[in-house]
Write an enzyme that holds these catalytic residues in place. Structure first.
Site, PDB file in Angstrom:
ATOM      1  N   ASP A  29       0.861  -1.189   0.000  1.00 44.76           N
ATOM      2  CA  ASP A  29       0.000   0.000   0.000  1.00 44.76           C
ATOM      3  C   ASP A  29       0.897   1.240   0.000  1.00 44.76           C
ATOM      4  O   ASP A  29       1.844   1.343   0.771  1.00 44.76           O
ATOM      5  CB  ASP A  29      -0.906  -0.008   1.244  1.00 44.76           C
ATOM      6  CG  ASP A  29      -2.032   1.005   1.130  1.00 44.76           C
ATOM      7  OD1 ASP A  29      -3.195   0.586   1.125  1.00 44.76           O
ATOM      8  OD2 ASP A  29      -1.748   2.226   1.063  1.00 44.76           O
ATOM      9  N   ILE A  30       0.598   2.171  -0.880  1.00 44.41           N
ATOM     10  CA  ILE A  30       1.443   3.360  -1.061  1.00 44.41           C
ATOM     11  C   ILE A  30       1.421   4.262   0.191  1.00 44.41           C
ATOM     12  O   ILE A  30       2.385   4.973   0.453  1.00 44.41           O
ATOM     13  CB  ILE A  30       1.014   4.146  -2.333  1.00 44.41           C
ATOM     14  CG1 ILE A  30       2.147   5.005  -2.851  1.00 44.41           C
ATOM     15  CG2 ILE A  30      -0.240   4.941  -2.136  1.00 44.41           C
ATOM     16  CD1 ILE A  30       3.247   4.240  -3.503  1.00 44.41           C
ATOM     17  N   GLU A  88     -12.103   3.574  -1.244  1.00 42.00           N
ATOM     18  CA  GLU A  88     -11.312   4.499  -2.068  1.00 42.00           C
ATOM     19  C   GLU A  88     -11.089   3.971  -3.483  1.00 42.00           C
ATOM     20  O   GLU A  88     -11.227   4.729  -4.445  1.00 42.00           O
ATOM     21  CB  GLU A  88      -9.955   4.731  -1.367  1.00 42.00           C
ATOM     22  CG  GLU A  88      -9.063   5.735  -2.062  1.00 42.00           C
ATOM     23  CD  GLU A  88      -7.689   5.825  -1.400  1.00 42.00           C
ATOM     24  OE1 GLU A  88      -7.594   5.730  -0.158  1.00 42.00           O
ATOM     25  OE2 GLU A  88      -6.704   5.968  -2.131  1.00 42.00           O
ATOM     26  N   HIS A  93      -9.998  -5.708  -3.198  1.00 41.49           N
ATOM     27  CA  HIS A  93      -8.685  -5.921  -2.596  1.00 41.49           C
ATOM     28  C   HIS A  93      -8.816  -6.250  -1.122  1.00 41.49           C
ATOM     29  O   HIS A  93      -9.783  -5.872  -0.461  1.00 41.49           O
ATOM     30  CB  HIS A  93      -7.766  -4.707  -2.781  1.00 41.49           C
ATOM     31  CG  HIS A  93      -8.345  -3.416  -2.286  1.00 41.49           C
ATOM     32  ND1 HIS A  93      -9.264  -2.681  -3.020  1.00 41.49           N
ATOM     33  CD2 HIS A  93      -8.152  -2.727  -1.135  1.00 41.49           C
ATOM     34  CE1 HIS A  93      -9.595  -1.593  -2.344  1.00 41.49           C
ATOM     35  NE2 HIS A  93      -8.943  -1.597  -1.189  1.00 41.49           N
ATOM     36  N   HIS A  95      -6.653  -5.957   2.497  1.00 40.68           N
ATOM     37  CA  HIS A  95      -5.516  -5.339   3.186  1.00 40.68           C
ATOM     38  C   HIS A  95      -4.907  -6.376   4.128  1.00 40.68           C
ATOM     39  O   HIS A  95      -5.632  -6.990   4.928  1.00 40.68           O
ATOM     40  CB  HIS A  95      -5.974  -4.162   4.054  1.00 40.68           C
ATOM     41  CG  HIS A  95      -6.544  -2.988   3.309  1.00 40.68           C
ATOM     42  ND1 HIS A  95      -5.826  -1.837   3.062  1.00 40.68           N
ATOM     43  CD2 HIS A  95      -7.770  -2.779   2.777  1.00 40.68           C
ATOM     44  CE1 HIS A  95      -6.590  -0.958   2.410  1.00 40.68           C
ATOM     45  NE2 HIS A  95      -7.782  -1.509   2.228  1.00 40.68           N
TER      46      HIS A  95
HETATM   47  P1  AMP Z   1      -9.787   1.286   0.263  1.00 43.20           P
HETATM   48  O1  AMP Z   1     -10.341   1.275  -1.157  1.00 43.20           O
HETATM   49  O2  AMP Z   1     -10.569   2.196   1.153  1.00 43.20           O
HETATM   50  O3  AMP Z   1      -9.657  -0.122   0.813  1.00 43.20           O
HETATM   51  O4  AMP Z   1      -8.328   1.900   0.205  1.00 43.20           O
HETATM   52  C1  AMP Z   1      -7.501   1.745  -0.923  1.00 43.20           C
HETATM   53  C2  AMP Z   1      -6.056   1.669  -0.496  1.00 43.20           C
HETATM   54  O5  AMP Z   1      -5.272   1.670  -1.685  1.00 43.20           O
HETATM   55  C3  AMP Z   1      -5.576   2.816   0.382  1.00 43.20           C
HETATM   56  O6  AMP Z   1      -5.014   2.285   1.575  1.00 43.20           O
HETATM   57  C4  AMP Z   1      -4.516   3.520  -0.497  1.00 43.20           C
HETATM   58  O7  AMP Z   1      -3.424   4.002   0.250  1.00 43.20           O
HETATM   59  C5  AMP Z   1      -4.109   2.428  -1.458  1.00 43.20           C
HETATM   60  N1  AMP Z   1      -3.654   2.903  -2.754  1.00 43.20           N
HETATM   61  C6  AMP Z   1      -4.257   3.799  -3.576  1.00 43.20           C
HETATM   62  N2  AMP Z   1      -3.549   3.961  -4.707  1.00 43.20           N
HETATM   63  C7  AMP Z   1      -2.479   3.136  -4.614  1.00 43.20           C
HETATM   64  C8  AMP Z   1      -1.374   2.843  -5.458  1.00 43.20           C
HETATM   65  N3  AMP Z   1      -1.212   3.440  -6.650  1.00 43.20           N
HETATM   66  N4  AMP Z   1      -0.449   1.939  -5.037  1.00 43.20           N
HETATM   67  C9  AMP Z   1      -0.591   1.328  -3.838  1.00 43.20           C
HETATM   68  N5  AMP Z   1      -1.610   1.570  -2.992  1.00 43.20           N
HETATM   69  C10 AMP Z   1      -2.543   2.457  -3.368  1.00 43.20           C
END
Ligand code: AMP
Length: 129
Positions: A29-30, A88, A93, A95
């Site tokens: 995760d970024i 988001e 996905h 975590h």
């Molecule tokens: P959520 O959809 O709420 O489960 O969160 C999406 C997750 O993806 C967040 O923790 C972000 O930090 C992560 N994220 C978003 N864009 C990227 C990316 N380009 N590379 C890695 N992680 C990402």
């Protein structure tokens, strides 16, 4: 429009890759909630994890289990926690977060780690996968 995770799968934007097979990808995760926070995705784009076909869902979870085992070996943590949020990024996905206390799983507190540290964490997990 393709999700940001589909763009990662297609190699159009970079990621800190941890593990991969033909149907799944794991990358850091970024903005991790803890160092080593990893996302596990199906390469096929589907918005909501719990809309996945049963077999594809089980296959993703089995892949996530293997990634979590590699994280357990690679990282100094008591447990690897699993969470599903999906507010988001509209691409299913899971975590996986290395934790020592319940408070380590705080999605309101995100980190930004130097690229070298992200590379070294991803390589350590990948080596155990
Ligand atoms: P959520 O959809 O709420 O489960 O969160 C999406 C997750 O993806 C967040 O923790 C972000 O930090 C992560 N994220 C978003 N864009 C990227 C990316 N380009 N590379 C890695 N992680 C990402």
């Amino acid at each position: 429009m393709a999700s940001v995770f589909s763009m990662i799968v297609a190699g159009e934007i970079p990621c800190y890759k941890v593990a991969e097979d033909d149907k799944h990808l794991a990358f850091l995760d970024i903005n991790p909630v803890a160092p080593g926070h990893t996302l596990v995705i199906p390469k096929k784009e589907i918005n909501y994890l719990f809309d996945m076909d049963d077999q594809e869902y089980l296959s993703l979870e089995l892949f996530a289990k293997r990634v979590a085992e590699a994280m357990d070996r690679a990282l100094p943590c008591k447990r690897v926690a699993e969470a599903v949020i999906g507010l988001e990024v509209p691409h299913a996905h899971i975590h996986l977060v290395p934790i020592n206390t319940e408070g380590d799983l705080n999605f309101s507190h995100k980190l930004s780690l130097p690229g070298e540290e992200m590379e070294s964490i991803a390589a350590a997990i990948a080596a155990e996968f």
